[in-house]
Design a protein around this motif. Sequence first.
Motif, PDB file in Angstrom:
ATOM      1  N   GLU A   1      20.048   7.098  -1.201  1.00 19.35           N
ATOM      2  CA  GLU A   1      19.972   6.035  -0.653  1.00 19.35           C
ATOM      3  C   GLU A   1      21.476   5.287  -0.437  1.00 19.35           C
ATOM      4  O   GLU A   1      21.515   4.392   0.318  1.00 19.35           O
ATOM      5  CB  GLU A   1      19.057   4.976  -1.370  1.00 19.35           C
ATOM      6  CG  GLU A   1      17.667   5.208  -1.145  1.00 19.35           C
ATOM      7  CD  GLU A   1      17.306   4.985   0.180  1.00 19.35           C
ATOM      8  OE1 GLU A   1      17.522   4.055   1.036  1.00 19.35           O
ATOM      9  OE2 GLU A   1      16.512   6.128   1.033  1.00 19.35           O
ATOM     10  N   ARG A   2      22.365   5.746  -1.272  1.00 16.90           N
ATOM     11  CA  ARG A   2      23.691   5.170  -1.305  1.00 16.90           C
ATOM     12  C   ARG A   2      24.470   5.569   0.344  1.00 16.90           C
ATOM     13  O   ARG A   2      25.278   5.009   0.739  1.00 16.90           O
ATOM     14  CB  ARG A   2      24.668   5.566  -2.263  1.00 16.90           C
ATOM     15  CG  ARG A   2      24.068   4.738  -3.671  1.00 16.90           C
ATOM     16  CD  ARG A   2      24.063   3.547  -3.549  1.00 16.90           C
ATOM     17  NE  ARG A   2      25.348   2.659  -3.149  1.00 16.90           N
ATOM     18  CZ  ARG A   2      26.316   2.264  -3.832  1.00 16.90           C
ATOM     19  NH1 ARG A   2      26.202   2.483  -5.121  1.00 16.90           N
ATOM     20  NH2 ARG A   2      27.348   1.549  -3.356  1.00 16.90           N
TER      21      ARG A   2
ATOM     22  N   ARG B   1      18.718   5.363  10.500  1.00 16.90           N
ATOM     23  CA  ARG B   1      18.613   5.779   9.305  1.00 16.90           C
ATOM     24  C   ARG B   1      18.949   7.241   9.315  1.00 16.90           C
ATOM     25  O   ARG B   1      18.627   7.946  10.344  1.00 16.90           O
ATOM     26  CB  ARG B   1      17.082   5.767   8.813  1.00 16.90           C
ATOM     27  CG  ARG B   1      17.065   6.099   7.531  1.00 16.90           C
ATOM     28  CD  ARG B   1      15.660   5.585   6.818  1.00 16.90           C
ATOM     29  NE  ARG B   1      15.494   6.205   5.303  1.00 16.90           N
ATOM     30  CZ  ARG B   1      15.952   5.590   4.299  1.00 16.90           C
ATOM     31  NH1 ARG B   1      16.727   4.389   4.356  1.00 16.90           N
ATOM     32  NH2 ARG B   1      15.653   5.849   3.193  1.00 16.90           N
TER      33      ARG B   1
ATOM     34  N   GLN C   1      22.803   5.326   3.174  1.00 15.09           N
ATOM     35  CA  GLN C   1      22.031   4.414   4.020  1.00 15.09           C
ATOM     36  C   GLN C   1      22.427   3.036   3.805  1.00 15.09           C
ATOM     37  O   GLN C   1      22.661   2.522   2.768  1.00 15.09           O
ATOM     38  CB  GLN C   1      20.674   4.591   3.460  1.00 15.09           C
ATOM     39  CG  GLN C   1      19.802   6.012   3.530  1.00 15.09           C
ATOM     40  CD  GLN C   1      19.677   6.757   4.808  1.00 15.09           C
ATOM     41  OE1 GLN C   1      19.948   6.059   5.944  1.00 15.09           O
ATOM     42  NE2 GLN C   1      19.034   7.751   4.949  1.00 15.09           N
ATOM     43  N   THR C   2      22.434   2.507   4.898  1.00 15.74           N
ATOM     44  CA  THR C   2      22.583   0.885   4.723  1.00 15.74           C
ATOM     45  C   THR C   2      21.256   0.315   4.207  1.00 15.74           C
ATOM     46  O   THR C   2      20.207   0.859   4.285  1.00 15.74           O
ATOM     47  CB  THR C   2      22.812   0.393   6.113  1.00 15.74           C
ATOM     48  OG1 THR C   2      21.719   0.498   6.984  1.00 15.74           O
ATOM     49  CG2 THR C   2      24.133   0.943   6.940  1.00 15.74           C
ATOM     50  N   VAL C   3      21.439  -0.951   3.664  1.00 17.13           N
ATOM     51  CA  VAL C   3      20.213  -1.677   3.248  1.00 17.13           C
ATOM     52  C   VAL C   3      19.068  -1.874   4.043  1.00 17.13           C
ATOM     53  O   VAL C   3      18.033  -2.275   3.740  1.00 17.13           O
ATOM     54  CB  VAL C   3      20.380  -2.583   2.221  1.00 17.13           C
ATOM     55  CG1 VAL C   3      21.284  -2.347   0.858  1.00 17.13           C
ATOM     56  CG2 VAL C   3      21.210  -3.761   2.877  1.00 17.13           C
ATOM     57  N   TYR C   4      19.659  -1.987   5.427  1.00 14.68           N
ATOM     58  CA  TYR C   4      18.586  -2.341   6.572  1.00 14.68           C
ATOM     59  C   TYR C   4      18.244  -1.163   7.413  1.00 14.68           C
ATOM     60  O   TYR C   4      17.629  -1.327   8.489  1.00 14.68           O
ATOM     61  CB  TYR C   4      19.103  -3.315   7.546  1.00 14.68           C
ATOM     62  CG  TYR C   4      20.652  -3.339   7.709  1.00 14.68           C
ATOM     63  CD1 TYR C   4      21.161  -2.447   8.783  1.00 14.68           C
ATOM     64  CD2 TYR C   4      21.639  -3.862   6.973  1.00 14.68           C
ATOM     65  CE1 TYR C   4      22.301  -2.143   9.031  1.00 14.68           C
ATOM     66  CE2 TYR C   4      22.893  -3.645   7.448  1.00 14.68           C
ATOM     67  CZ  TYR C   4      23.460  -2.849   8.231  1.00 14.68           C
ATOM     68  OH  TYR C   4      24.798  -2.610   8.678  1.00 14.68           O
TER      69      TYR C   4
ATOM     70  N   THR D   1      24.850  -5.974   1.085  1.00 16.09           N
ATOM     71  CA  THR D   1      23.532  -6.092   0.323  1.00 16.09           C
ATOM     72  C   THR D   1      22.501  -7.004   0.957  1.00 16.09           C
ATOM     73  O   THR D   1      23.026  -7.929   1.745  1.00 16.09           O
ATOM     74  CB  THR D   1      24.047  -6.704  -1.191  1.00 16.09           C
ATOM     75  OG1 THR D   1      24.337  -7.814  -1.016  1.00 16.09           O
ATOM     76  CG2 THR D   1      24.901  -5.538  -1.786  1.00 16.09           C
ATOM     77  N   LYS D   2      21.328  -7.017   0.660  1.00 19.63           N
ATOM     78  CA  LYS D   2      20.369  -7.938   0.944  1.00 19.63           C
ATOM     79  C   LYS D   2      20.637  -9.221   0.607  1.00 19.63           C
ATOM     80  O   LYS D   2      20.559 -10.215   1.402  1.00 19.63           O
ATOM     81  CB  LYS D   2      18.892  -7.399   0.542  1.00 19.63           C
ATOM     82  CG  LYS D   2      18.485  -6.179   1.052  1.00 19.63           C
ATOM     83  CD  LYS D   2      17.098  -5.863   0.307  1.00 19.63           C
ATOM     84  CE  LYS D   2      16.558  -4.454   1.057  1.00 19.63           C
ATOM     85  NZ  LYS D   2      15.204  -4.045   0.459  1.00 19.63           N
TER      86      LYS D   2
ATOM     87  N   LYS E   1      28.610  -1.564  -6.997  1.00 19.72           N
ATOM     88  CA  LYS E   1      27.912  -2.708  -6.294  1.00 19.72           C
ATOM     89  C   LYS E   1      28.477  -2.466  -4.725  1.00 19.72           C
ATOM     90  O   LYS E   1      29.550  -2.644  -4.397  1.00 19.72           O
ATOM     91  CB  LYS E   1      28.076  -4.081  -6.974  1.00 19.72           C
ATOM     92  CG  LYS E   1      27.321  -4.011  -8.279  1.00 19.72           C
ATOM     93  CD  LYS E   1      27.922  -5.580  -8.762  1.00 19.72           C
ATOM     94  CE  LYS E   1      27.106  -5.780 -10.095  1.00 19.72           C
ATOM     95  NZ  LYS E   1      27.356  -7.291 -10.653  1.00 19.72           N
ATOM     96  N   ARG E   2      27.666  -2.305  -3.734  1.00 22.16           N
ATOM     97  CA  ARG E   2      27.910  -2.164  -2.395  1.00 22.16           C
ATOM     98  C   ARG E   2      29.085  -2.961  -2.005  1.00 22.16           C
ATOM     99  O   ARG E   2      30.059  -2.827  -1.522  1.00 22.16           O
ATOM    100  CB  ARG E   2      26.867  -2.231  -1.787  1.00 22.16           C
ATOM    101  CG  ARG E   2      25.959  -0.895  -1.709  1.00 22.16           C
ATOM    102  CD  ARG E   2      24.545  -1.297  -0.856  1.00 22.16           C
ATOM    103  NE  ARG E   2      23.878  -0.080  -1.058  1.00 22.16           N
ATOM    104  CZ  ARG E   2      23.400   0.833   0.048  1.00 22.16           C
ATOM    105  NH1 ARG E   2      24.274   0.925   0.975  1.00 22.16           N
ATOM    106  NH2 ARG E   2      22.605   1.728  -0.005  1.00 22.16           N
TER     107      ARG E   2
END
Length: 219
Positions: free
Chosen positions: A161-162, A62, A164-167, A184-185, A22-23
Amino acid sequence: MRTEDFDYNLPEELIAQHPADKRDFSRLMVVDRKTGKREDKHFYDIIDYLNEGDLLVMNDTRVIPARLFGHREGKEEEIEVFLLENIEDDKWEVLVRPGKKMKIGTKCIFSDELSLEVIDIKEDGNRIVEFFYNGIFQEILDRLGNMPLPPYIKEKLKDKERYQTVYSKNPGSVAAPTAGLHFTKELLKKIEEKGVKLAYITLNVGLGTFRPVKVDNVK
């Protein structure tokens, strides 16, 4: 001030090769600047250090899968190409390895749908290349390219995707803005609900993040 002033021992076995499941469960060290006291926390605790009215600014760049592996036309030896910057249209500035083999006019083949030709060599050794492809370049790059992980990460990344930031939103970086990888979001939503304002800017991370300082005197 000399570069050796920044040397420190970091045992390789202490460098994590895989991200936390978990991030926001990644570890967070908190230092009190007045007393020097240090505390070991988890990243989700960062909300305790943000207050209503604060502004949290994040980099929404990104990462592109900038590392490609191919071979010279008619040869089997592997060539590594690292995309640095899109100059215009299908022309890019890249790093190549081994560089001596990639002279002007040399073609490199990655697959039936993607190839390039070296069209110029800069003073620093970087190449200017033109890509040739069948289809949509970004989609082909997403399939064939590898994420440009730092050199101290030896394990292959299973989920792109790990890194990459969630945003993340705007492609263009060759490395992640790593401080943001742990959000996380859900955590961002809690931070926003606390009255913290969120703002986003795009700052593409370039080659400088990989290149070592080459002089002894940093001045």
